[in-house]
Design a protein around this motif. Structure first.
Motif, PDB file in Angstrom:
ATOM      1  N   ASP A 132       0.742  -1.212   0.046  1.00  0.00           N
ATOM      2  CA  ASP A 132       0.042   0.028  -0.181  1.00  0.00           C
ATOM      3  C   ASP A 132       0.937   1.205   0.061  1.00  0.00           C
ATOM      4  O   ASP A 132       1.771   1.370   0.668  1.00  0.00           O
ATOM      5  N   ASN A 133       0.673   2.282  -1.021  1.00  0.00           N
ATOM      6  CA  ASN A 133       1.178   3.461  -0.808  1.00  0.00           C
ATOM      7  C   ASN A 133       0.262   4.471  -0.121  1.00  0.00           C
ATOM      8  O   ASN A 133      -0.901   4.978  -0.708  1.00  0.00           O
ATOM      9  N   ARG A 134       0.471   4.856   1.071  1.00  0.00           N
ATOM     10  CA  ARG A 134      -0.426   5.713   1.892  1.00  0.00           C
ATOM     11  C   ARG A 134       0.192   7.317   1.850  1.00  0.00           C
ATOM     12  O   ARG A 134      -0.384   8.139   2.597  1.00  0.00           O
ATOM     13  N   TYR A 135       1.296   7.350   1.249  1.00  0.00           N
ATOM     14  CA  TYR A 135       2.005   8.707   1.276  1.00  0.00           C
ATOM     15  C   TYR A 135       2.125   9.262  -0.006  1.00  0.00           C
ATOM     16  O   TYR A 135       2.472   8.620  -0.999  1.00  0.00           O
ATOM     17  N   GLU A 146      -5.464   9.917  -3.071  1.00  0.00           N
ATOM     18  CA  GLU A 146      -5.644   8.911  -2.547  1.00  0.00           C
ATOM     19  C   GLU A 146      -4.885   7.766  -2.365  1.00  0.00           C
ATOM     20  O   GLU A 146      -4.040   7.589  -3.392  1.00  0.00           O
ATOM     21  N   PRO A 147      -4.675   7.047  -1.166  1.00  0.00           N
ATOM     22  CA  PRO A 147      -3.735   5.974  -1.305  1.00  0.00           C
ATOM     23  C   PRO A 147      -4.152   4.888  -2.284  1.00  0.00           C
ATOM     24  O   PRO A 147      -5.128   4.838  -2.687  1.00  0.00           O
ATOM     25  N   TYR A 148      -3.134   4.214  -2.771  1.00  0.00           N
ATOM     26  CA  TYR A 148      -3.353   3.228  -3.774  1.00  0.00           C
ATOM     27  C   TYR A 148      -2.327   2.028  -3.730  1.00  0.00           C
ATOM     28  O   TYR A 148      -1.613   1.886  -2.932  1.00  0.00           O
TER      29      TYR A 148
END
Ligand code: ZN
Length: 153
Positions: free
Chosen positions: A73-76, A89-91
């Motif tokens: 997950d990329n949350r940054y 939006e995280p992706y």
């Protein structure tokens, strides 16, 4: 190459890295005429094989399907020059192994994929999706979409 849809023109976010065929998009790599290895992104000057001195390459379409090798997950929000939708939006991002080419290609997973549902080895296919928009264009990028319904070993 451009595809006109409604008022916006769809263009690749990075030129020359993939075909714009909406039904069968494919990444574009290069195959060395000397040793046959396939590279992505395309190689145009030197072969990456240190034992090979060829400087001639053919453009090839890479496999449109592969298997998840790793994912996260990329949350940054990535810093510029990466262009992100606002608000961010995280992706999910995946490294996908292409068996025929013996290579791993990174890419985002399509929206709505929960990494908790993914497993290494799951089959995925290449699709095109909008990375971002401006007033006149939709910028397309490749993404990986899980192939549902295939029984995995
Ligand atoms: Zn070579």
């Amino acid at each position: 190459m451009e595809i006109r849809v409604a008022a916006k023109t769809q263009v690749p976010a990075v030129e020359g890295w993939f075909t714009l065929d909406p039904d069968r998009p494919a990444l574009l790599g290069s195959r060395c005429r000397g040793c046959g290895i396939v590279c992505f992104p395309r190689e145009a000057s030197f072969c990456r094989n240190p034992a090979c001195t060829s400087r001639e390459f053919d453009e090839v379409e890479l496999s449109r399907t592969g298997r998840l090798w790793s994912f996260t997950d990329n949350r940054y929000q990535p810093p510029p020059p990466y262009v992100s939708p606002e608000p961010f939006e995280p992706y999910a991002i995946a490294a996908v192994e292409l068996e025929a080419e013996q290579m791993v290609v990174l890419g985002q997973l399509v929206d709505g994929v929960d990494v908790a549902d993914l497993h290494a080895g799951d089959p995925v296919e290449l699709v095109l999706d909008t990375l971002y928009r401006d007033d006149e264009h939709e910028y397309l990028v490749w993404k990986w979409r899980p192939i549902v319904g295939e029984v995995t070993a």
